[in-house]
Motif scaffolding. Structure first.
Motif, PDB file in Angstrom:
ATOM      1  N   LEU A 110       2.501   6.022  -3.038  1.00  0.00           N
ATOM      2  CA  LEU A 110       3.578   6.883  -3.511  1.00  0.00           C
ATOM      3  C   LEU A 110       3.658   6.871  -5.032  1.00  0.00           C
ATOM      4  O   LEU A 110       3.851   7.912  -5.677  1.00  0.00           O
ATOM      5  CB  LEU A 110       4.914   6.437  -2.908  1.00  0.00           C
ATOM      6  CG  LEU A 110       5.059   6.606  -1.398  1.00  0.00           C
ATOM      7  CD1 LEU A 110       6.366   5.982  -0.920  1.00  0.00           C
ATOM      8  CD2 LEU A 110       5.009   8.073  -1.003  1.00  0.00           C
ATOM      9  N   ARG A 111       3.510   5.695  -5.608  1.00  0.00           N
ATOM     10  CA  ARG A 111       3.580   5.584  -7.068  1.00  0.00           C
ATOM     11  C   ARG A 111       2.445   6.358  -7.728  1.00  0.00           C
ATOM     12  O   ARG A 111       2.670   7.107  -8.691  1.00  0.00           O
ATOM     13  CB  ARG A 111       3.514   4.108  -7.479  1.00  0.00           C
ATOM     14  CG  ARG A 111       3.373   3.899  -8.974  1.00  0.00           C
ATOM     15  CD  ARG A 111       3.054   2.439  -9.298  1.00  0.00           C
ATOM     16  NE  ARG A 111       1.939   1.928  -8.528  1.00  0.00           N
ATOM     17  CZ  ARG A 111       0.665   2.184  -8.809  1.00  0.00           C
ATOM     18  NH1 ARG A 111       0.346   2.951  -9.829  1.00  0.00           N
ATOM     19  NH2 ARG A 111      -0.297   1.665  -8.065  1.00  0.00           N
ATOM     20  N   LEU A 112       1.225   6.206  -7.223  1.00  0.00           N
ATOM     21  CA  LEU A 112       0.079   6.872  -7.840  1.00  0.00           C
ATOM     22  C   LEU A 112       0.222   8.387  -7.782  1.00  0.00           C
ATOM     23  O   LEU A 112       0.052   9.079  -8.800  1.00  0.00           O
ATOM     24  CB  LEU A 112      -1.204   6.429  -7.137  1.00  0.00           C
ATOM     25  CG  LEU A 112      -2.496   7.106  -7.614  1.00  0.00           C
ATOM     26  CD1 LEU A 112      -2.761   6.769  -9.079  1.00  0.00           C
ATOM     27  CD2 LEU A 112      -3.675   6.687  -6.742  1.00  0.00           C
ATOM     28  N   ARG A 113       0.554   8.918  -6.609  1.00  0.00           N
ATOM     29  CA  ARG A 113       0.666  10.368  -6.469  1.00  0.00           C
ATOM     30  C   ARG A 113       1.815  10.919  -7.331  1.00  0.00           C
ATOM     31  O   ARG A 113       1.673  11.937  -8.015  1.00  0.00           O
ATOM     32  CB  ARG A 113       0.869  10.736  -4.999  1.00  0.00           C
ATOM     33  CG  ARG A 113      -0.382  10.535  -4.142  1.00  0.00           C
ATOM     34  CD  ARG A 113      -0.068  10.743  -2.667  1.00  0.00           C
ATOM     35  NE  ARG A 113       0.434  12.076  -2.413  1.00  0.00           N
ATOM     36  CZ  ARG A 113      -0.308  13.120  -2.081  1.00  0.00           C
ATOM     37  NH1 ARG A 113      -1.620  12.998  -1.951  1.00  0.00           N
ATOM     38  NH2 ARG A 113       0.237  14.308  -1.849  1.00  0.00           N
TER      39      ARG A 113
ATOM     40  N   ALA B 255       0.829  -1.211   0.000  1.00  0.00           N
ATOM     41  CA  ALA B 255       0.000   0.000   0.000  1.00  0.00           C
ATOM     42  C   ALA B 255       0.861   1.257   0.000  1.00  0.00           C
ATOM     43  O   ALA B 255       0.501   2.258  -0.631  1.00  0.00           O
ATOM     44  CB  ALA B 255      -0.936  -0.002   1.213  1.00  0.00           C
ATOM     45  N   VAL B 256       1.987   1.226   0.714  1.00  0.00           N
ATOM     46  CA  VAL B 256       2.892   2.383   0.711  1.00  0.00           C
ATOM     47  C   VAL B 256       3.405   2.624  -0.698  1.00  0.00           C
ATOM     48  O   VAL B 256       3.384   3.750  -1.212  1.00  0.00           O
ATOM     49  CB  VAL B 256       4.070   2.157   1.688  1.00  0.00           C
ATOM     50  CG1 VAL B 256       5.100   3.277   1.555  1.00  0.00           C
ATOM     51  CG2 VAL B 256       3.556   2.084   3.118  1.00  0.00           C
ATOM     52  N   TRP B 257       3.857   1.570  -1.343  1.00  0.00           N
ATOM     53  CA  TRP B 257       4.379   1.706  -2.702  1.00  0.00           C
ATOM     54  C   TRP B 257       3.285   2.201  -3.648  1.00  0.00           C
ATOM     55  O   TRP B 257       3.529   3.090  -4.478  1.00  0.00           O
ATOM     56  CB  TRP B 257       4.928   0.365  -3.186  1.00  0.00           C
ATOM     57  CG  TRP B 257       5.402   0.412  -4.608  1.00  0.00           C
ATOM     58  CD1 TRP B 257       4.717   0.019  -5.720  1.00  0.00           C
ATOM     59  CD2 TRP B 257       6.653   0.926  -5.081  1.00  0.00           C
ATOM     60  NE1 TRP B 257       5.464   0.235  -6.844  1.00  0.00           N
ATOM     61  CE2 TRP B 257       6.651   0.794  -6.485  1.00  0.00           C
ATOM     62  CE3 TRP B 257       7.768   1.464  -4.448  1.00  0.00           C
ATOM     63  CZ2 TRP B 257       7.723   1.191  -7.263  1.00  0.00           C
ATOM     64  CZ3 TRP B 257       8.836   1.856  -5.236  1.00  0.00           C
ATOM     65  CH2 TRP B 257       8.815   1.714  -6.621  1.00  0.00           C
ATOM     66  N   ALA B 258       2.084   1.641  -3.535  1.00  0.00           N
ATOM     67  CA  ALA B 258       0.998   2.024  -4.439  1.00  0.00           C
ATOM     68  C   ALA B 258       0.618   3.491  -4.264  1.00  0.00           C
ATOM     69  O   ALA B 258       0.394   4.205  -5.250  1.00  0.00           O
ATOM     70  CB  ALA B 258      -0.215   1.126  -4.207  1.00  0.00           C
TER      71      ALA B 258
END
Length: 391
Positions: free
Chosen positions: A46-49, A41-44
């Motif tokens: 950060l990646r999306l923003r 969830a952290v990666w998702a």
């Protein structure tokens, strides 16, 4: 190394503002900006923003007679990191650092004729220390001390009295740590052969404590080495907690994902982690994206626009074009354009330009006359004679 250092003057320091954590028990997960990326969830988030903000076109404007007019961009807003690092990559890296560490830091390695930064080389936040000594601010990057005018520093999630932004990971450490600890348990259980508490029972006879200890040691030794445990017909092994442990692990994973999504200001449904039992319905995708832009990305976009405006000479200013995020489906887009033309807020030629099409030619306007009758076509001022300028 850390961005936070104790100040010489009275008041709360950064480490005092972040809730302290007790000493880590043996086997628990230690959460840092790097290890937090193991959490999906952290990666998702950060990646999306970072993906969305970095792909918004960067435009420069100035006001002329009260009207916003676009002007050419300076080179630093085209290739800010030099020829090998273009704006989308630079924006992605800096936004990634801003969202996970609260700060993005770079070295100003070149300036233009106006003294404005012409090249900014981003630095790993793990190698940056911000120091305030007797009212003087300095930066220490990879062991070298720099003055403020040599450093480009963007920050978010700030509090009064601090010269750095705060990291969401520091606040989210409890939730991420719980998830990573559970994740480590799962790896031990599914990969390394560790097992939860169980009941090993001899069904044929009653055994003495000595025999029980001997059987337990044999069983534990076999399991620890992922070996076979050989018995006769008189032993039953019941994994009492295995099923419940698996259910608790899944439940904790779901809780951790929703919790982290809130810390990083990224709705759970946008990272395919909608919370069970909740339902949010939108009339179309445009409304969903608009809500995300206004409530989550809007403040970050405004802060970045203000920071990037410092790279231009006044009275110029920078705007990030958010139209790409609000892109509508073809039917809705056509309805909006028609409404704007009918209300005289958009010219037909401007509408065609939105689709990268030139104004109508006289031959095309004649087609409208044949199909719909005289006067049904767009206004004559939009026509472009073949080989000529608009009339």
């Amino acid at each position: 190394m850390s961005l936070f250092r104790r100040r010489d003057y009275p008041g709360q320091t950064a480490d005092q503002l972040i809730p302290p954590r007790p000493q880590q028990p043996a086997g628990s997960a230690v959460v840092t900006n790097e290890t937090a990326l193991r959490h999906s969830a952290v990666w998702a988030c950060l990646r999306l923003r970072a993906n969305l903000i970095s792909t918004m076109p960067v435009d420069v404007y100035r006001k002329v007679g009260g009207i916003q007019v676009e002007v050419p961009k300076p080179p630093v807003l085209v290739t800010p990191g030099g020829g090998e690092v273009e704006m989308p990559e630079w924006m992605y890296s800096s936004q990634f650092d801003l969202d996970r560490a609260g700060n993005a830091v770079g070295l100003i390695t070149a300036r233009d004729g106006l003294g404005l930064p012409a090249r900014i080389e981003l630095q790993p936040t793990s190698e940056v220390t911000v120091r305030m000594r007797k009212g003087k601010l300095t930066y220490k990057i990879a062991g070298t001390v720099y003055e403020p005018h040599e450093v480009w520093h963007e920050k978010q999630y700030t509090v009064s009295g601090l010269h750095v932004g705060l990291s969401p990971v520091a606040y989210a450490a409890w939730s991420i740590g719980e998830y990573l600890s559970i994740q480590q348990f799962a790896l031990d259980w599914f990969s390394n052969g560790a097992v939860p508490s169980a009941h090993l029972k001899n069904t044929a006879k009653t055994i003495t404590p000595d025999k029980a200890d001997e059987a337990k040691q044999r069983f534990k030794a076999a399991v620890a080495n992922r070996d076979l445990f050989v018995t006769g017909l008189d032993w039953d092994y019941n994994m009492i907690q295995a099923e419940q442990a698996g259910a608790d692990w899944i439940a904790a994973k779901n809780f951790g994902i929703g919790d982290i999504a809130r810390f990083f200001d990224c709705p759970s449904d946008l990272i395919d982690a909608a919370v069970s039992g909740s339902s949010i319905t939108y009339a179309n995708m445009t409304q969903r994206n608009l809500q995300f832009l206004v409530m989550s990305l809007g403040p970050a976009v405004k802060r970045r626009e203000d920071a990037l405006s410092r790279l231009t000479s006044r009275p110029r200013f920078v705007k990030l074009n958010t139209d790409a995020l609000l892109r509508m489906d073809p039917h809705t887009r056509a309805q909006v354009i028609k409404t704007r033309i009918d209300s005289r807020t958009l010219a037909p030629s401007e509408a065609r330009a939105l689709d990268d099409l030139p104004p109508f030619t006289d031959a095309q306007l004649a087609e409208f006359d044949r199909l719909f009758g005289k006067g049904a076509q767009a206004q004559p001022t939009t026509a472009t004679p073949q080989g000529g300028a608009p009339s």
